[in-house]
Write an enzyme that holds these catalytic residues in place. Structure first.
Site, PDB file in Angstrom:
ATOM      1  N   ARG A 100       0.835  -1.217   0.000  1.00 38.31           N
ATOM      2  CA  ARG A 100       0.000   0.000   0.000  1.00 38.31           C
ATOM      3  C   ARG A 100       0.863   1.258   0.000  1.00 38.31           C
ATOM      4  O   ARG A 100       0.456   2.298  -0.499  1.00 38.31           O
ATOM      5  CB  ARG A 100      -0.910   0.026   1.238  1.00 38.31           C
ATOM      6  CG  ARG A 100      -1.931  -1.095   1.260  1.00 38.31           C
ATOM      7  CD  ARG A 100      -2.742  -1.061   2.555  1.00 38.31           C
ATOM      8  NE  ARG A 100      -3.288  -2.379   2.866  1.00 38.31           N
ATOM      9  CZ  ARG A 100      -4.031  -2.653   3.927  1.00 38.31           C
ATOM     10  NH1 ARG A 100      -4.329  -1.694   4.784  1.00 38.31           N
ATOM     11  NH2 ARG A 100      -4.493  -3.869   4.131  1.00 38.31           N
ATOM     12  N   GLU A 171     -10.784  -1.633  -5.826  1.00 33.57           N
ATOM     13  CA  GLU A 171     -11.321  -0.680  -4.864  1.00 33.57           C
ATOM     14  C   GLU A 171     -10.421   0.546  -4.735  1.00 33.57           C
ATOM     15  O   GLU A 171      -9.230   0.472  -4.988  1.00 33.57           O
ATOM     16  CB  GLU A 171     -11.434  -1.368  -3.499  1.00 33.57           C
ATOM     17  CG  GLU A 171     -12.147  -0.546  -2.442  1.00 33.57           C
ATOM     18  CD  GLU A 171     -11.884  -1.051  -1.031  1.00 33.57           C
ATOM     19  OE1 GLU A 171     -12.723  -0.791  -0.167  1.00 33.57           O
ATOM     20  OE2 GLU A 171     -10.834  -1.687  -0.801  1.00 33.57           O
TER      21      GLU A 171
END
Length: 483
Positions: A100, A171
């Site tokens: 991330r 997403e």
């Protein structure tokens, strides 16, 4: 950096793409033409957007967990277990924290340490490190559609490998995966990064492959008023649609008051469609996702199942297209696969029992929806005004002005002046409006609701209410009452 809400040109996109694919060695294995062909070979029943569209048409609510571990064989086993024992309709691949943050070297170390210790040393699945071929092993090993869930401010390479790897839904967004997750990423930069992601999805769409896109609804997950999260979802939808995205799932995180939760999904659905149509995106499909409680959980498993079941009930009574399911180990860290499956089965039971009931037309829900939609229009129209019709420019200006303001967010680009608290029935209202552009009647409405609670509790309206509310569910309550 100057951004506008205009479709990226092919020249600009492919020039940027050369740099993006060089961020990690696995990027060189992405061939967009070959990836389009691979995506077209995926059976229709495994396409995320198609399953969501069918569920929306049938007015049923699908269930989806969160899940991800470091080693790919174990990850496949985990997802297969959740598919069979958990009865999941849709599956996730939750990405690890190093990925991330684009820290692929540390993710590689995590993979190696996981092999050495025999247990996952990462809190998710490192998609970028594994690359296209291993991702295809994951996605092809399951019967149901699989989505990538993460939390990445700069997800450009992650998107490239994910879609080429056979995932059919992705997403995130430039606001929802920045402001609640990051301290130092500017909103201009992350909107630009996500314009790349959405343009990539648009290119697949133009080649005949539809990828579902899902803005992250809950934001910080702590007392987020529906008008704030819904407005962010609509802005991210408009930004995505401008890049050619045709399949959107807009989301909302449970607040706990049933009337407000059903009204939130109802208003989100109505206004997302309205604003997309207003700007000419009539061919974009819209579905909804309801996130079960994102705040603190009780440690007792039985009590945790109560929280999970309440979220399941709210999701199905609002006719959300899918619900993201929590686990009874939420307060204790990473759940076992058995606990994850148990949360899914509990949710499936509620979804099955309540599927014939619909609370969206109840007068109290309609009335609350009208309040939420009035608040949303105040915010969205001000963003449009600040951007002189351009929602990318307007979003940057709106965060600078505090017109958009996410409670409890770590970002230094967020004003942090808005403060929520519950009213006497547990609905989330505003203790402090900050610079949000509400009309006086809305400001008065929120004050009145908190004064009603204060009178009932025999105390003044104050920040102590906020503190009490944050910890309430972990202690077995919704509203944080004084002792």
């Amino acid at each position: 950096m100057e951004i506008t809400n205009k479709k990226l040109s092919n020249d600009a996109f492919f020039a940027e793409r050369k740099e993006v694919l060089g961020h990690w060695p696995t990027g060189k294995d992405v061939d967009i033409d070959e990836a389009v062909a691979y995506q077209k070979s995926i059976p229709q029943e495994k396409r995320f957007g198609l399953k969501m569209a069918k569920a929306a048409e049938q007015k049923i609510t699908l269930i989806q967990p969160r899940a991800g571990v470091a080693l790919y064989k174990e990850h496949i086993e985990l997802l297969q277990f959740l598919e069979t024992e958990g009865e999941a309709d849709l599956l996730p691949t939750t990405v690890d924290s190093y990925t991330r943050l684009n820290r692929y070297n540390e993710a590689e170390t995590g993979i190696e340490k996981s092999k050495e210790t025999g247990r996952s040393m990462l809190n998710g699945f490192p998609i970028v490190n594994y690359g296209v071929d291993i991702c295809r092993k994951v996605t092809s090993s399951l019967k149901n559609p699989v989505q990538v869930r993460h939390g990445t401010p700069d997800a450009r390479l992650l998107t490239e490998i994910s879609i080429a790897g056979g995932f059919t839904s992705f997403e995130g967004g430039g606001i929802s995966y920045n402001i609640p997750y990051s301290k130092n990423h500017s909103i201009e930069k992350t909107i630009a990064y996500w314009q790349y992601t959405d343009r990539l999805v648009g290119l697949y769409e133009e080649a005949g492959v539809s990828i579902n896109r899902e803005p992250f609804g809950p934001l910080t997950g702590t007392l987020i008023s529906p008008c704030i999260s819904n407005s962010v979802a609509i802005i991210e939808s408009l930004l995505a649609a401008a890049q050619g995205v045709k399949d959107l799932t807009v989301g909302y995180g449970q607040c706990g008051n049933l009337i407000q939760d059903v009204a939130a999904i109802r208003s989100l659905n109505i206004l997302t469609r309205e604003y997309l149509d207003k700007f000419g995106f009539n061919d974009v499909r819209v579905t909804t996702v309801f996130h079960q409680w994102m705040g603190g959980f009780p440690q007792d498993e039985a009590k945790a199942f109560g929280v999970i079941s309440w979220g399941a009930a709210a999701a199905v009574l609002s006719k959300a297209t899918k619900v993201i399911v929590k686990t009874p180990h939420e307060a204790m860290g990473v759940p076992t696969k058995e606990a994850n499956a148990a949360g899914l089965r509990a949710t499936k039971q509620l979804v099955s029992m309540l599927k014939d009931q619909d609370f969206r037309s109840i007068p109290a829900v309609v009335a609350e929806s009208e309040v939420i939609m009035k608040e949303m229009r105040c915010i969205l129209d001000k963003v449009e005004e600040l951007g002189k019709g351009d929602y990318a420019i307007g979003t940057v200006a709106a965060f600078e002005a505090g017109v958009l303001d996410v409670p409890f967010a770590p970002s230094r680009y967020n004003a942090g002046r808005v403060m929520p608290a519950r009213d006497n029935a547990g609905a989330v209202r505003f203790l402090e409006i900050g610079n949000m552009p509400f009309t006086q009647d809305l400001i008065d409405f929120h004050r009145q609701k908190l004064e009603e609670r204060a009178k009932y509790e025999k105390r003044a309206v104050s920040f102590q209410m906020v503190i009490d509310d944050v910890y309430a569910i972990g202690k077995g309550f919704l509203v944080g009452r004084p002792k």
